[in-house]
Design a protein around this motif. Structure first.
Motif, PDB file in Angstrom:
ATOM      1  N   GLU A 237      11.072   1.837  -6.284  1.00 14.30           N
ATOM      2  CA  GLU A 237       9.689   1.237  -5.836  1.00 14.30           C
ATOM      3  C   GLU A 237       9.385   0.063  -6.436  1.00 14.30           C
ATOM      4  OE1 GLU A 237       8.262   3.125  -3.183  1.00 14.30           O
ATOM      5  OE2 GLU A 237      10.101   3.983  -3.185  1.00 14.30           O
ATOM      6  N   TYR A 238       9.497   0.123  -7.676  1.00 14.82           N
ATOM      7  CA  TYR A 238       9.281  -1.256  -8.148  1.00 14.82           C
ATOM      8  C   TYR A 238       9.948  -2.434  -7.663  1.00 14.82           C
ATOM      9  CZ  TYR A 238       6.151   0.635 -12.007  1.00 14.82           C
ATOM     10  OH  TYR A 238       5.066   0.927 -12.984  1.00 14.82           O
ATOM     11  N   MET A 239      11.275  -2.096  -7.357  1.00 12.52           N
ATOM     12  CA  MET A 239      12.223  -3.369  -6.606  1.00 12.52           C
ATOM     13  C   MET A 239      11.259  -3.674  -5.398  1.00 12.52           C
ATOM     14  SD  MET A 239      14.398  -4.465  -8.404  1.00 12.52           S
ATOM     15  CE  MET A 239      15.277  -5.231  -7.296  1.00 12.52           C
ATOM     16  N   LYS A 240      10.959  -2.670  -4.356  1.00 15.43           N
ATOM     17  CA  LYS A 240       9.961  -2.983  -3.428  1.00 15.43           C
ATOM     18  C   LYS A 240       8.852  -3.616  -3.572  1.00 15.43           C
ATOM     19  CE  LYS A 240      12.143   0.817  -1.033  1.00 15.43           C
ATOM     20  NZ  LYS A 240      11.546   2.532  -0.714  1.00 15.43           N
TER      21      LYS A 240
ATOM     22  N   GLN B   6       6.992  13.757  -0.868  1.00 15.85           N
ATOM     23  CA  GLN B   6       8.023  13.042  -0.024  1.00 15.85           C
ATOM     24  C   GLN B   6       7.946  11.543   0.010  1.00 15.85           C
ATOM     25  OE1 GLN B   6      10.628  15.564   1.282  1.00 15.85           O
ATOM     26  NE2 GLN B   6       9.440  16.225  -0.512  1.00 15.85           N
ATOM     27  N   THR B   7       8.743  10.753  -0.500  1.00 19.33           N
ATOM     28  CA  THR B   7       8.798   9.108  -0.664  1.00 19.33           C
ATOM     29  C   THR B   7       8.504   8.769   0.951  1.00 19.33           C
ATOM     30  OG1 THR B   7      10.164   9.089  -2.380  1.00 19.33           O
ATOM     31  CG2 THR B   7       9.751   6.883  -1.207  1.00 19.33           C
ATOM     32  N   LYS B   8       7.744   7.748   0.997  1.00 17.96           N
ATOM     33  CA  LYS B   8       7.441   7.241   2.261  1.00 17.96           C
ATOM     34  C   LYS B   8       7.989   5.913   2.146  1.00 17.96           C
ATOM     35  CE  LYS B   8       4.814  10.697   3.364  1.00 17.96           C
ATOM     36  NZ  LYS B   8       5.055  11.378   2.137  1.00 17.96           N
ATOM     37  N   ASP B   9       8.552   5.410   3.395  1.00 14.83           N
ATOM     38  CA  ASP B   9       8.925   3.922   3.524  1.00 14.83           C
ATOM     39  C   ASP B   9       8.638   3.222   4.892  1.00 14.83           C
ATOM     40  OD1 ASP B   9      10.379   1.648   2.682  1.00 14.83           O
ATOM     41  OD2 ASP B   9      12.282   2.471   3.473  1.00 14.83           O
TER      42      ASP B   9
ATOM     43  N   ASN C 162       0.933  -1.034  -0.036  1.00 17.49           N
ATOM     44  CA  ASN C 162      -0.195  -0.184  -0.030  1.00 17.49           C
ATOM     45  C   ASN C 162       0.855   1.262   0.090  1.00 17.49           C
ATOM     46  OD1 ASN C 162      -2.222  -1.630   0.084  1.00 17.49           O
ATOM     47  ND2 ASN C 162      -2.592  -1.288   2.381  1.00 17.49           N
ATOM     48  N   VAL C 163       1.946   1.068   0.773  1.00 17.89           N
ATOM     49  CA  VAL C 163       3.104   2.204   0.849  1.00 17.89           C
ATOM     50  C   VAL C 163       3.561   2.396  -0.453  1.00 17.89           C
ATOM     51  CG1 VAL C 163       4.827   3.241   1.712  1.00 17.89           C
ATOM     52  CG2 VAL C 163       3.316   2.351   3.251  1.00 17.89           C
ATOM     53  N   VAL C 164       4.105   1.515  -1.128  1.00 13.28           N
ATOM     54  CA  VAL C 164       4.475   1.447  -2.484  1.00 13.28           C
ATOM     55  C   VAL C 164       3.803   1.913  -3.503  1.00 13.28           C
ATOM     56  CG1 VAL C 164       5.608   0.404  -4.356  1.00 13.28           C
ATOM     57  CG2 VAL C 164       6.488  -0.387  -1.912  1.00 13.28           C
ATOM     58  N   ALA C 165       2.434   1.533  -3.371  1.00 10.51           N
ATOM     59  CA  ALA C 165       1.497   2.048  -4.454  1.00 10.51           C
ATOM     60  C   ALA C 165       1.332   3.558  -4.361  1.00 10.51           C
ATOM     61  CB  ALA C 165       0.008   1.240  -4.193  1.00 10.51           C
ATOM     62  N   ASN C 166       1.132   3.991  -3.113  1.00 11.06           N
ATOM     63  CA  ASN C 166       0.875   5.460  -2.725  1.00 11.06           C
ATOM     64  C   ASN C 166       2.143   6.124  -3.230  1.00 11.06           C
ATOM     65  OD1 ASN C 166      -0.549   7.573  -1.478  1.00 11.06           O
ATOM     66  ND2 ASN C 166       1.072   7.710  -0.267  1.00 11.06           N
TER      67      ASN C 166
END
Length: 236
Positions: free
Chosen positions: A203-206, A35-38, A20-24
């Protein structure tokens, strides 16, 4: 077997949250100032072992992993020039200050896409959602004949961890952040905005990692359930 079932189900749930975080992040790749979330995890057994002997924690016993925190990456994104004289990009670390008109609450953002907003017979510099942009003295910036009547204020925090994300690329300071520190003579670029700092390839790797982990966790749930059924049949 119940423990293995629980650990697998917990793992699947946590990986879904990470997806969900990656999709956001990917959905906001074109959002100005985003700002990127992790999301990070913590092992429950390690958490319990590291706690002081007499300390009561939220996790008195357990196995597997749980979500530790969702943090923001405040590294500067790429700068894009625009045709608007009221667009500004921060060329260093720091945040613009915004003030809610109704509550006077101050929030912080790196998104410098500003507009003009009238209040009575005066015009002020504002964010897209109508919040006042503040100057160095935390006062709304009046605009007269197209010119700002005071300098835009930029602040930073000694500790940015824990800034509360409230949406719209805005953050609310918490007790752990301390007081905002005013940046004297901040480096601002007009007719420009900061773009999202999302690294699409990362993000695609995650996403691939989480999808595989999610699949393995579900397979473990299925296997645990099948073994439990075999044991129950043997007992019968």
């Amino acid at each position: 077997m119940k423990a293995s079932f629980y650990v697998a189900a917990l793992g699947a749930s946590n990986q879904q949250e990470r997806l969900n975080v990656v999709a956001n992040n990917l959905a906001n790749v074109n959002s100005q100032g985003y700002q990127t979330k992790d999301l990070s995890f913590i092992e429950l057994v390690r958490y319990n072992l590291n706690a002081p002997e007499q300390r009561k924690t939220e996790l008195q016993a357990g196995a597997g992993v749980t979500i530790k925190s969702i943090t923001s990456n405040f590294e500067k994104g790429a700068i894009q020039e625009t045709s608007s004289q009221y667009d500004y990009a921060i060329m260093e670390k720091g945040f613009f200050m915004l003030q809610d008109r109704e509550t006077n609450a101050i929030t912080y953002t790196r998104s410098g896409h500003f507009i003009l907003s009238k209040n009575g017979d005066k015009t002020y510099l504002a964010s897209e959602n109508g919040k006042y942009v503040l100057d160095e003295n935390q006062q709304p910036i009046e605009v007269v004949d197209g010119k700002l009547q005071s300098d835009i204020g930029v602040v930073n925090f000694t500790n940015k961890h824990g800034l509360e994300n409230i949406g719209s690329n805005e953050y609310r300071a918490t007790e752990s952040n301390g007081r905002p520190i005013l940046i004297r003579n901040p480096q601002l670029k007009d007719h420009a905005v900061e773009l999202s700092n999302v690294d699409v390839s990362s993000e695609y790797m995650k996403m691939i990692e989480s999808q595989r982990a999610y699949s393995y966790a579900l397979k473990m749930v299925q296997t645990s359930d099948e073994i439990e059924s075999v044991i129950n049949n043997l007992r019968g």
